[in-house]
Design an enzyme around this catalytic site. Structure first.
Site, PDB file in Angstrom:
ATOM      1  N   LYS A 199      -8.423   5.960  -4.496  1.00  0.00           N
ATOM      2  CA  LYS A 199      -7.140   5.525  -3.942  1.00  0.00           C
ATOM      3  C   LYS A 199      -7.263   4.055  -3.509  1.00  0.00           C
ATOM      4  O   LYS A 199      -8.269   3.683  -2.906  1.00  0.00           O
ATOM      5  CB  LYS A 199      -6.845   6.416  -2.729  1.00  0.00           C
ATOM      6  CG  LYS A 199      -5.478   6.247  -2.142  1.00  0.00           C
ATOM      7  CD  LYS A 199      -5.203   7.314  -1.096  1.00  0.00           C
ATOM      8  CE  LYS A 199      -4.110   6.833  -0.168  1.00  0.00           C
ATOM      9  NZ  LYS A 199      -3.725   7.744   0.855  1.00  0.00           N
TER      10      LYS A 199
ATOM     11  N   LYS B 141     -12.457  13.087   9.203  1.00  0.00           N
ATOM     12  CA  LYS B 141     -12.883  11.954  10.047  1.00  0.00           C
ATOM     13  C   LYS B 141     -14.310  12.175  10.560  1.00  0.00           C
ATOM     14  O   LYS B 141     -15.109  11.244  10.616  1.00  0.00           O
ATOM     15  CB  LYS B 141     -11.921  11.773  11.236  1.00  0.00           C
ATOM     16  CG  LYS B 141     -10.589  11.146  10.857  1.00  0.00           C
ATOM     17  CD  LYS B 141     -10.665   9.637  10.911  1.00  0.00           C
ATOM     18  CE  LYS B 141      -9.645   8.901  10.065  1.00  0.00           C
ATOM     19  NZ  LYS B 141      -8.269   9.279  10.223  1.00  0.00           N
TER      20      LYS B 141
ATOM     21  N   LYS C 251      -7.921  -1.004   1.412  1.00  0.00           N
ATOM     22  CA  LYS C 251      -8.558  -2.245   1.822  1.00  0.00           C
ATOM     23  C   LYS C 251     -10.048  -2.032   2.085  1.00  0.00           C
ATOM     24  O   LYS C 251     -10.880  -2.853   1.712  1.00  0.00           O
ATOM     25  CB  LYS C 251      -7.876  -2.716   3.104  1.00  0.00           C
ATOM     26  CG  LYS C 251      -7.975  -4.187   3.312  1.00  0.00           C
ATOM     27  CD  LYS C 251      -7.040  -4.633   4.406  1.00  0.00           C
ATOM     28  CE  LYS C 251      -6.278  -5.826   3.937  1.00  0.00           C
ATOM     29  NZ  LYS C 251      -5.397  -6.398   4.923  1.00  0.00           N
TER      30      LYS C 251
HETATM   31  P1  ADP Z   1      -2.387   4.845   7.730  1.00  0.00           P
HETATM   32  O1  ADP Z   1      -3.639   5.315   8.358  1.00  0.00           O
HETATM   33  O2  ADP Z   1      -1.379   4.401   8.735  1.00  0.00           O
HETATM   34  O3  ADP Z   1      -1.869   5.820   6.717  1.00  0.00           O
HETATM   35  P2  ADP Z   1      -2.941   3.122   5.548  1.00  0.00           P
HETATM   36  O4  ADP Z   1      -3.127   1.657   5.520  1.00  0.00           O
HETATM   37  O5  ADP Z   1      -4.006   3.981   4.974  1.00  0.00           O
HETATM   38  O6  ADP Z   1      -2.727   3.494   7.037  1.00  0.00           O
HETATM   39  O7  ADP Z   1      -1.587   3.493   4.849  1.00  0.00           O
HETATM   40  C1  ADP Z   1      -0.321   3.040   5.254  1.00  0.00           C
HETATM   41  C2  ADP Z   1       0.699   3.697   4.361  1.00  0.00           C
HETATM   42  O8  ADP Z   1       0.484   3.327   3.011  1.00  0.00           O
HETATM   43  C3  ADP Z   1       0.643   5.235   4.393  1.00  0.00           C
HETATM   44  O9  ADP Z   1       1.944   5.754   4.320  1.00  0.00           O
HETATM   45  C4  ADP Z   1      -0.129   5.584   3.155  1.00  0.00           C
HETATM   46  O10 ADP Z   1       0.200   6.842   2.623  1.00  0.00           O
HETATM   47  C5  ADP Z   1       0.279   4.477   2.207  1.00  0.00           C
HETATM   48  N1  ADP Z   1      -0.821   4.202   1.274  1.00  0.00           N
HETATM   49  C6  ADP Z   1      -1.984   3.602   1.566  1.00  0.00           C
HETATM   50  N2  ADP Z   1      -2.757   3.499   0.473  1.00  0.00           N
HETATM   51  C7  ADP Z   1      -2.073   4.059  -0.552  1.00  0.00           C
HETATM   52  C8  ADP Z   1      -2.333   4.281  -1.940  1.00  0.00           C
HETATM   53  N3  ADP Z   1      -3.445   3.872  -2.523  1.00  0.00           N
HETATM   54  N4  ADP Z   1      -1.390   4.910  -2.682  1.00  0.00           N
HETATM   55  C9  ADP Z   1      -0.229   5.306  -2.116  1.00  0.00           C
HETATM   56  N5  ADP Z   1       0.088   5.142  -0.825  1.00  0.00           N
HETATM   57  C10 ADP Z   1      -0.821   4.529  -0.037  1.00  0.00           C
END
Ligand code: ADP
Length: 329
Positions: free
Chosen positions: A196, A115, A199
């Site tokens: 990965k 971060k 958004k």
């Molecule tokens: P957070 O910060 O709460 O993890 P995210 O929006 O990044 O917020 O992710 C929400 C959930 O979706 C988490 O459990 C994360 O691991 C999963 N996730 C997000 N992006 C991906 C991805 N590209 N592939 C697999 N899992 C994902």
């Protein structure tokens, strides 16, 4: 109903409409866990404040995410779906846990260092305390297990350490050391074919998109970079379109793509059209249910308010024990 194995807690920041990464990586699992566990799913809006600079969309993003969760099959009569900031006890427990947390441990965590690299202009106190707030989230609800990807494992280990040191110091059993439930969810790669799906990188495909929007995003997907012309053979092993075929297409289709791509029997355009078709077919029941729920936006807010109330009851029971253990008057 058969007896459940215990309580699961998971939180996600309010990122709005969910994408395929969230769906395959988290939401799908949230739905499945309901069959075995008593589930508590939290929209962690306070956590979002550590990284979000523009908060004007927080409310809408909370709504859209909850709507996706419900349409995907989270059952609010059974599971608690709620908003972190509506259960004030979490901030109280966070403060108390911070007193038994060595600062050096927090600044050593790889996620904190990441971060700091990502937002050097905004290294706020909340970023350091993020894992303590997460530990408070988990333990406030007497959680037995937390579903996590490997990248989050250090946070859960850290939560367990805090539980042990708190319980030891105050001679109590008030905090439960949660088990880690490592999920084997795939890491979904974005339409850029490299990073990965996320958004913030605008490389995502929203599960609530229209079939046309979905097809458009699929057609933008980067495939095997070595395949320059239609007549070149491709390599499905390095192609993200193929990875999604393996999830959304039938075994015959996966086999056909695997064979035909390698001998240039199928081009990327046709391969993507097939994926878009299958993806849309897979998401169609979810989208229909979402459209139905979206007719009554107040329903989503009612579900969340009901979840807030049920969460508060558990939280207050925990805090009664926690306050007493510390000898607070
Ligand atoms: P957070 O910060 O709460 O993890 P995210 O929006 O990044 O917020 O992710 C929400 C959930 O979706 C988490 O459990 C994360 O691991 C999963 N996730 C997000 N992006 C991906 C991805 N590209 N592939 C697999 N899992 C994902």
């Amino acid at each position: 109903m058969t007896a459940k194995k215990g309580r699961v807690f998971s939180g996600a920041r309010p990122t709005g409409k969910q994408h395929l990464g969230n769906y395959l990586g988290a939401v799908h699992n949230y739905v499945a866990l309901q069959d075995e566990y008593d589930c508590v799913y939290c929209i962690v809006d306070l956590h979002a404040l550590t990284t979000v600079e523009d908060t004007e969309n927080l409310k809408q993003n909370t709504y859209e995410m909850a709507l996706d969760w419900l349409a995907a099959g989270i059952r609010p009569e059974e599971s608690i779906v709620f908003i972190q900031s509506h259960v004030l006890q979490v901030t109280e427990l966070h403060t108390m846990l911070s007193m038994v947390t060595p600062l050096g441990k927090l600044t050593d965590l790889p996620t904190f260092k990441e971060k700091v690299r990502m937002q050097p202009h905004n290294i706020n106190y909340g970023l350091v305390g993020y894992p303590v707030l997460m530990a408070a989230d988990i333990m406030l609800y007497k959680t037995n297990a937390v579903p996590v990807g490997v990248d989050q494992a250090p946070h859960i280990e850290f939560t367990r350490e805090i539980a042990r040191s708190f319980n030891h110091r105050f001679k109590t059993q008030a905090l439960i050391e949660p088990e880690m439930k490592i999920t084997e969810a795939p890491k979904v790669i974005g339409i850029d074919g490299q990073q990965k799906m996320s958004k913030s990188l605008d490389n995502h495909i929203e599960i609530a998109a229209t079939p046309e929007e979905t097809a458009k995003r699929v057609m933008m997907m980067v495939t095997d970079p070595q395949r320059q012309r239609r007549s070149d053979p491709g390599n499905p092993d390095v192609c993200n379109v193929f990875s999604l075929h393996k999830i959304f297409s039938s075994a015959e289709e996966v086999n056909m793509v695997n064979v035909e791509c390698r001998r240039a029997g199928i081009g990327c355009v046709d391969c993507k059209k097939l994926l878009a078709k299958n993806l849309n077919a897979h998401l169609s029941p979810f989208r229909a249910r979402r459209a139905e729920l979206a007719q009554k936006p107040e329903y989503v807010w009612e579900v969340l308010e009901d979840g807030n109330q049920r969460a508060r009851v558990i939280a207050e029971q925990t805090m009664v024990e926690v306050r007493a253990a510390q000898g607070l008057p």
